[in-house]
Design a protein around this motif. Structure first.
Motif, PDB file in Angstrom:
ATOM      1  N   ILE A 126       0.851  -1.183   0.000  1.00 24.84           N
ATOM      2  CA  ILE A 126       0.000   0.000   0.000  1.00 24.84           C
ATOM      3  C   ILE A 126       0.888   1.235   0.000  1.00 24.84           C
ATOM      4  O   ILE A 126       1.828   1.341   0.799  1.00 24.84           O
ATOM      5  CB  ILE A 126      -0.921   0.006   1.226  1.00 24.84           C
ATOM      6  N   VAL A 127       0.613   2.160  -0.898  1.00 28.61           N
ATOM      7  CA  VAL A 127       1.420   3.385  -0.996  1.00 28.61           C
ATOM      8  C   VAL A 127       0.833   4.438  -0.062  1.00 28.61           C
ATOM      9  O   VAL A 127      -0.340   4.804  -0.195  1.00 28.61           O
ATOM     10  CB  VAL A 127       1.440   3.918  -2.439  1.00 28.61           C
ATOM     11  N   PRO A 128       1.620   4.949   0.911  1.00 24.12           N
ATOM     12  CA  PRO A 128       1.091   5.963   1.825  1.00 24.12           C
ATOM     13  C   PRO A 128       1.072   7.345   1.188  1.00 24.12           C
ATOM     14  O   PRO A 128       1.820   7.630   0.258  1.00 24.12           O
ATOM     15  CB  PRO A 128       2.074   5.915   3.003  1.00 24.12           C
ATOM     16  N   ASP A 129       0.218   8.191   1.710  1.00 19.69           N
ATOM     17  CA  ASP A 129       0.144   9.587   1.274  1.00 19.69           C
ATOM     18  C   ASP A 129       1.359  10.330   1.839  1.00 19.69           C
ATOM     19  O   ASP A 129       1.563  10.347   3.059  1.00 19.69           O
ATOM     20  CB  ASP A 129      -1.150  10.214   1.793  1.00 19.69           C
ATOM     21  N   PRO A 130       2.185  10.950   0.983  1.00 16.03           N
ATOM     22  CA  PRO A 130       3.369  11.663   1.495  1.00 16.03           C
ATOM     23  C   PRO A 130       3.021  12.754   2.500  1.00 16.03           C
ATOM     24  O   PRO A 130       3.816  13.062   3.393  1.00 16.03           O
ATOM     25  CB  PRO A 130       4.001  12.256   0.231  1.00 16.03           C
ATOM     26  N   ASN A 131       1.829  13.339   2.376  1.00 17.30           N
ATOM     27  CA  ASN A 131       1.421  14.413   3.280  1.00 17.30           C
ATOM     28  C   ASN A 131       0.820  13.894   4.583  1.00 17.30           C
ATOM     29  O   ASN A 131       0.660  14.656   5.543  1.00 17.30           O
ATOM     30  CB  ASN A 131       0.419  15.338   2.582  1.00 17.30           C
ATOM     31  N   ASP A 132       0.450  12.607   4.592  1.00 12.58           N
ATOM     32  CA  ASP A 132      -0.132  12.004   5.784  1.00 12.58           C
ATOM     33  C   ASP A 132       0.213  10.520   5.765  1.00 12.58           C
ATOM     34  O   ASP A 132      -0.582   9.696   5.311  1.00 12.58           O
ATOM     35  CB  ASP A 132      -1.650  12.208   5.797  1.00 12.58           C
ATOM     36  N   PRO A 133       1.401  10.152   6.252  1.00  7.27           N
ATOM     37  CA  PRO A 133       1.877   8.766   6.156  1.00  7.27           C
ATOM     38  C   PRO A 133       0.969   7.737   6.809  1.00  7.27           C
ATOM     39  O   PRO A 133       1.081   6.543   6.530  1.00  7.27           O
ATOM     40  CB  PRO A 133       3.242   8.822   6.866  1.00  7.27           C
TER      41      PRO A 133
END
Length: 369
Positions: A126-133
């Motif tokens: 799953i790829v996390p959101d860079p702005n909200d890991p």
């Protein structure tokens, strides 16, 4: 809708967006109906998957090497069934790869300082959101985004550190060490592996490069006994040790090593082993870069254009439809005749290490499963 972006999709996107548009899973998801050339790199990796199969790591070479030879023949045999063509060309491919592996099996016991854990294993991270890991990255419609790929070998060293190993068949001079340091695909695989197997730390990447030599370009026809000779039985040490004897460990984080060298490299007889330590910041940055590129890939207003270059077009499977688009000719008939829609998850029955969804998030080598 969930988005799955593979390592191959990412490479195509950065190489040529038109090729990516034809081939990517989230785009047309096409592949040629028939293979047209022998993939010797694929055949060598199939053979090395048997050589490094964890369950046979301590077996005698007299048992293992015939199985490796058979795996190589079977891989090329499947390609022959797909391609057809001149039997002499197929025999040349068989002889060429057998000669190459003969050299490797004499050399590998002197440089292997690890134990194999898994071979040819798929990952799905799953790829996390860079702005909200703490949140997963989302596509335009809110669907989650996954990064998928495959590693040739996961290995563990004497300090209980895990390494992602890449096997590469080289038909030209070895790439510079700087190119290996900057190799995005392998660093992204380290990042994805840590995401897929929660809590595991990956120490870095090992590049296992096998170069085709002149005598293999005009191969002889070796006998069965010549093809299967090995140097040292897999359970015996050579020059300080064949490798780490036990293929199962209970740790997910390794111990400090005696050496802190970032890069070590061993080369000889057309073979090269390069070990590159990857620090946590480097692996984290690779994940952030991947997320930024995927956000571009899933944009609904993405612009698709070609990037023609001899090195790229000469090996591209979509030259014919690309030319049709360039010349404003009908392209759909070409795609319908020579290409087919492949499944999003291609399950290769009987492949060592192969499973459609890996072994699940949270699994740890040595703790069952």
């Amino acid at each position: 809708m969930e988005y799955r972006v593979s390592a191959a999709d990412r490479a195509a996107f950065k190489r040529c967006r038109r090729q990516w548009d034809f081939s990517a899973t989230a785009r047309r998801c096409l592949s040629p109906v028939r293979q047209t050339t022998y993939d010797l790199d694929r055949a060598v990796r199939d053979a090395l998957a048997v050589y490094y199969f964890p369950g046979m790591w301590d077996w005698d070479a007299g048992i293992v090497l015939p199985l490796v030879s058979k795996a190589l023949d079977n891989s090329l045999g499947r390609q022959r069934a797909e391609i057809g063509g001149d039997p002499a060309d197929w025999q040349t491919a068989v002889d060429r790869t057998h000669l190459l592996l003969e050299r490797y099996f004499t050399w590998a016991p002197t440089v292997d300082r690890f134990s194999p854990i898994r071979v040819e294993t798929d990952f799905d991270a799953i790829v996390p959101d860079p702005n909200d890991p703490e949140r997963g990255l989302a596509g335009p419609d809110g669907g989650g985004i996954h990064y998928t790929g495959r590693i040739d070998l996961l290995a563990i060293d004497e300090y209980d550190r895990y390494w992602v190993v890449r096997h590469r068949l080289i038909d030209e001079p070895f790439p510079s060490t700087e190119q290996l340091v900057l190799d995005e695909d392998s660093v992204a695989a380290c990042w994805a592996w840590e995401r897929f197997y929660d809590g595991m730390e990956v120490a870095g990447t090992i590049y296992n490069e096998l170069a085709v030599q002149d005598d293999e370009r005009s191969p002889r026809n070796p006998s069965k006994s010549e093809r299967r000779r090995g140097g040292i039985p897999q359970h015996e040490p050579s020059g300080g040790g064949r490798g780490v004897s036990s293929p199962r460990r209970i740790y997910v984080k390794g111990r400090p090593a005696e050496t802190t060298d970032r890069i070590t490299q061993i080369e000889g007889n057309g073979l090269r082993r390069t070990t590159i330590r990857r620090n946590p910041a480097e692996i984290h940055t690779a994940g952030a870069q991947l997320a930024a590129e995927i956000l571009d890939m899933v944009r609904p207003d993405i612009r698709v254009y070609p990037n023609p270059a001899p090195a790229q077009c000469s090996t591209c499977a979509f030259v014919a439809p690309c030319l049709a688009v360039h010349e404003d000719r009908e392209v759909e008939q070409i795609l319908a005749a020579d290409y087919h829609h492949r499944p999003a998850i291609a399950i290769e029955r009987g492949r060592l290490g192969g499973t459609p969804f890996g072994v699940g998030r949270g699994w740890v080598p040595g703790r069952g499963g």
